[in-house]
Design a protein around this motif. Structure first.
Motif, PDB file in Angstrom:
ATOM      1  N   PHE A  35     -11.002   9.998  -7.492  1.00  0.00           N
ATOM      2  CA  PHE A  35     -10.715   8.960  -6.293  1.00  0.00           C
ATOM      3  C   PHE A  35      -8.988   8.336  -6.692  1.00  0.00           C
ATOM      4  CE2 PHE A  35     -15.166   8.676  -6.616  1.00  0.00           C
ATOM      5  CZ  PHE A  35     -15.220   8.551  -5.336  1.00  0.00           C
ATOM      6  N   ASN A  36      -8.423   7.817  -5.571  1.00  0.00           N
ATOM      7  CA  ASN A  36      -7.294   7.354  -5.717  1.00  0.00           C
ATOM      8  C   ASN A  36      -7.401   5.953  -5.903  1.00  0.00           C
ATOM      9  OD1 ASN A  36      -6.549   9.966  -4.730  1.00  0.00           O
ATOM     10  ND2 ASN A  36      -4.476   9.003  -3.932  1.00  0.00           N
ATOM     11  N   PHE A  37      -6.517   5.002  -6.647  1.00  0.00           N
ATOM     12  CA  PHE A  37      -6.461   3.821  -6.817  1.00  0.00           C
ATOM     13  C   PHE A  37      -5.062   3.148  -6.160  1.00  0.00           C
ATOM     14  CE2 PHE A  37     -10.224   4.675  -9.027  1.00  0.00           C
ATOM     15  CZ  PHE A  37     -11.091   3.678  -8.737  1.00  0.00           C
ATOM     16  N   PHE A  38      -4.903   2.399  -5.225  1.00  0.00           N
ATOM     17  CA  PHE A  38      -3.631   1.827  -4.800  1.00  0.00           C
ATOM     18  C   PHE A  38      -3.530   0.176  -5.390  1.00  0.00           C
ATOM     19  CE2 PHE A  38      -1.800   0.055  -0.856  1.00  0.00           C
ATOM     20  CZ  PHE A  38      -0.275   0.460  -1.093  1.00  0.00           C
ATOM     21  N   LEU A  39      -2.481   0.257  -5.894  1.00  0.00           N
ATOM     22  CA  LEU A  39      -2.348  -1.450  -6.498  1.00  0.00           C
ATOM     23  C   LEU A  39      -0.922  -1.639  -6.045  1.00  0.00           C
ATOM     24  CD1 LEU A  39      -3.143  -2.584 -10.084  1.00  0.00           C
ATOM     25  CD2 LEU A  39      -1.075  -3.380  -8.708  1.00  0.00           C
ATOM     26  N   PRO A  40      -0.743  -2.553  -4.928  1.00  0.00           N
ATOM     27  CA  PRO A  40       0.336  -3.008  -4.523  1.00  0.00           C
ATOM     28  C   PRO A  40       0.817  -4.321  -5.239  1.00  0.00           C
ATOM     29  CG  PRO A  40      -1.486  -3.733  -3.081  1.00  0.00           C
ATOM     30  CD  PRO A  40      -2.056  -2.965  -4.058  1.00  0.00           C
ATOM     31  N   ILE A  41       2.226  -4.421  -5.540  1.00  0.00           N
ATOM     32  CA  ILE A  41       2.498  -5.096  -6.474  1.00  0.00           C
ATOM     33  C   ILE A  41       3.265  -6.120  -5.386  1.00  0.00           C
ATOM     34  CG2 ILE A  41       4.751  -5.621  -7.826  1.00  0.00           C
ATOM     35  CD1 ILE A  41       2.332  -4.243  -9.230  1.00  0.00           C
ATOM     36  N   THR A  42       3.734  -5.969  -4.452  1.00  0.00           N
ATOM     37  CA  THR A  42       3.935  -6.907  -3.213  1.00  0.00           C
ATOM     38  C   THR A  42       2.787  -6.386  -2.222  1.00  0.00           C
ATOM     39  OG1 THR A  42       5.505  -5.042  -2.129  1.00  0.00           O
ATOM     40  CG2 THR A  42       6.577  -6.606  -3.910  1.00  0.00           C
ATOM     41  N   ASP A  43       2.811  -7.449  -1.237  1.00  0.00           N
ATOM     42  CA  ASP A  43       1.999  -7.228  -0.103  1.00  0.00           C
ATOM     43  C   ASP A  43       2.219  -6.076   0.676  1.00  0.00           C
ATOM     44  OD1 ASP A  43       0.945  -9.603  -0.901  1.00  0.00           O
ATOM     45  OD2 ASP A  43       1.795 -10.712   0.678  1.00  0.00           O
ATOM     46  N   ALA A  44       1.275  -5.221   0.910  1.00  0.00           N
ATOM     47  CA  ALA A  44       1.266  -4.085   1.639  1.00  0.00           C
ATOM     48  C   ALA A  44       0.699  -4.077   2.939  1.00  0.00           C
ATOM     49  CB  ALA A  44       0.590  -2.720   0.848  1.00  0.00           C
ATOM     50  N   PHE A  45       1.443  -3.942   3.938  1.00  0.00           N
ATOM     51  CA  PHE A  45       0.893  -4.143   5.385  1.00  0.00           C
ATOM     52  C   PHE A  45       1.677  -3.566   6.468  1.00  0.00           C
ATOM     53  CE2 PHE A  45       4.109  -7.233   4.465  1.00  0.00           C
ATOM     54  CZ  PHE A  45       4.785  -7.310   5.529  1.00  0.00           C
ATOM     55  N   ARG A  46       1.177  -3.405   7.385  1.00  0.00           N
ATOM     56  CA  ARG A  46       1.744  -2.631   8.680  1.00  0.00           C
ATOM     57  C   ARG A  46       2.499  -1.490   8.288  1.00  0.00           C
ATOM     58  NH1 ARG A  46       2.706  -8.263  10.849  1.00  0.00           N
ATOM     59  NH2 ARG A  46       4.697  -8.119  10.159  1.00  0.00           N
ATOM     60  N   THR A  47       3.921  -1.439   8.614  1.00  0.00           N
ATOM     61  CA  THR A  47       4.389  -0.068   8.387  1.00  0.00           C
ATOM     62  C   THR A  47       5.002   0.037   7.080  1.00  0.00           C
ATOM     63  OG1 THR A  47       6.612  -1.059   9.171  1.00  0.00           O
ATOM     64  CG2 THR A  47       5.352  -0.023  10.738  1.00  0.00           C
ATOM     65  N   ASN A  48       4.777  -0.805   5.999  1.00  0.00           N
ATOM     66  CA  ASN A  48       5.262  -0.823   4.790  1.00  0.00           C
ATOM     67  C   ASN A  48       4.270  -0.356   3.803  1.00  0.00           C
ATOM     68  OD1 ASN A  48       4.100  -2.813   3.502  1.00  0.00           O
ATOM     69  ND2 ASN A  48       5.834  -3.990   3.350  1.00  0.00           N
ATOM     70  N   THR A  49       3.111   0.093   4.404  1.00  0.00           N
ATOM     71  CA  THR A  49       2.024   0.704   3.359  1.00  0.00           C
ATOM     72  C   THR A  49       1.545   1.977   3.547  1.00  0.00           C
ATOM     73  OG1 THR A  49      -0.248   0.035   2.403  1.00  0.00           O
ATOM     74  CG2 THR A  49       0.074  -0.194   4.769  1.00  0.00           C
ATOM     75  N   ILE A  50       0.396   2.428   3.009  1.00  0.00           N
ATOM     76  CA  ILE A  50       0.119   3.816   3.317  1.00  0.00           C
ATOM     77  C   ILE A  50      -0.880   3.857   4.715  1.00  0.00           C
ATOM     78  CG2 ILE A  50      -1.508   5.676   2.401  1.00  0.00           C
ATOM     79  CD1 ILE A  50      -1.187   4.367  -0.526  1.00  0.00           C
ATOM     80  N   TRP A  51      -0.576   4.823   5.326  1.00  0.00           N
ATOM     81  CA  TRP A  51      -1.546   5.160   6.528  1.00  0.00           C
ATOM     82  C   TRP A  51      -2.253   6.385   6.267  1.00  0.00           C
ATOM     83  CZ3 TRP A  51      -1.053   2.864  11.861  1.00  0.00           C
ATOM     84  CH2 TRP A  51      -0.292   1.744  11.589  1.00  0.00           C
TER      85      TRP A  51
END
Ligand SMILES: [Fe+2]
Length: 216
Positions: free
Chosen positions: A123-139
């Motif tokens: 499994f992958n674990f994604f830990l954002p340090i800053t808010d991750a949303f819209r176009t600045n996150t993983i799709w």
């Protein structure tokens, strides 16, 4: 896809990373004096900035190592209910405005021994340090082969568990004003683990317990 909340007071990754990188704001790291990164990231250079180097230096310090181990032990391991094999050094991502963080759409298994990747159930674990949303996150697609890409929205204090091994995913050009800073790592139940001789692209380490992974 599962989102898990954790205590940022107990696991202050953001403070540690911000201080070590020597910046006042991680979201606006691209406005830091002397910052210059105009090239669009590709597979070959998406781990190449001065800040990436600093993060991997930090990841070798006892301060980070202990915190990360405690995090795996107390937040991640209970999700599996058994011993886990986890990525020893998490992968650092910077998604600057006008850029991408990862060089191509892919399934993580494409960088592995395919048959092995299917067997180990990672499994992958994604830990954002800053808010991750819209176009600045993983799709990512919702089911393998669907290609119905949606953003993985999460904020600091959350970690997202998802199947990056089999779901096609990547980045869009970041059209937000802020940089997304995150790290991610891979975990599998020890009962499914078996070593693989193939190396990781980013870290050039073998997919075994003496290289890319560790066990807890
Ligand atoms: Fe990936």
């Amino acid at each position: 896809m599962t989102t898990i909340n954790f205590s940022t007071g107990k696991f202050p990754f953001k403070d540690l990373i911000r201080d070590y990188l020597g910046v006042t704001s991680l979201s606006f790291i691209h406005l830091q004096e002397g910052f210059c990164y105009l090239d669009k990231f590709e597979r070959i250079n998406d781990q190449s900035t001065h800040f990436h180097k600093l993060f991997y230096d930090l990841a070798r310090t006892p301060e980070f190592t202990i915190l990360y181990l405690e995090f795996i032990k107390n937040v991640i391991k209970p999700l599996f209910g058994e011993e886990v094999v986890f990525q020893k050094v998490p992968t650092f991502r910077l998604h600057f405005p006008g850029n991408i963080a990862v060089g191509e759409f892919h399934r993580d298994r494409e960088y592995r021994d395919l048959a092995w990747a299917r067997r180990v159930n990672e499994f992958n674990f994604f830990l954002p340090i800053t808010d991750a949303f819209r176009t600045n996150t993983i799709w990512a697609e919702s089911e393998e082969g669907k290609e119905d890409f949606n953003p993985i929205n999460a904020e600091y204090g959350q970690i997202v568990m998802w199947d990056g091994s089999n779901l096609l995913h990547g980045n869009k050009i970041n059209e937000e004003a802020c940089t997304r800073v995150s790290f991610d790592f891979r975990v599998m139940p020890f009962s499914r683990y078996e070593p693989s001789e193939k190396g990781s692209i980013n870290m050039n380490s073998k997919f075994g317990l003496d290289g890319y992974y560790d066990k807890i």
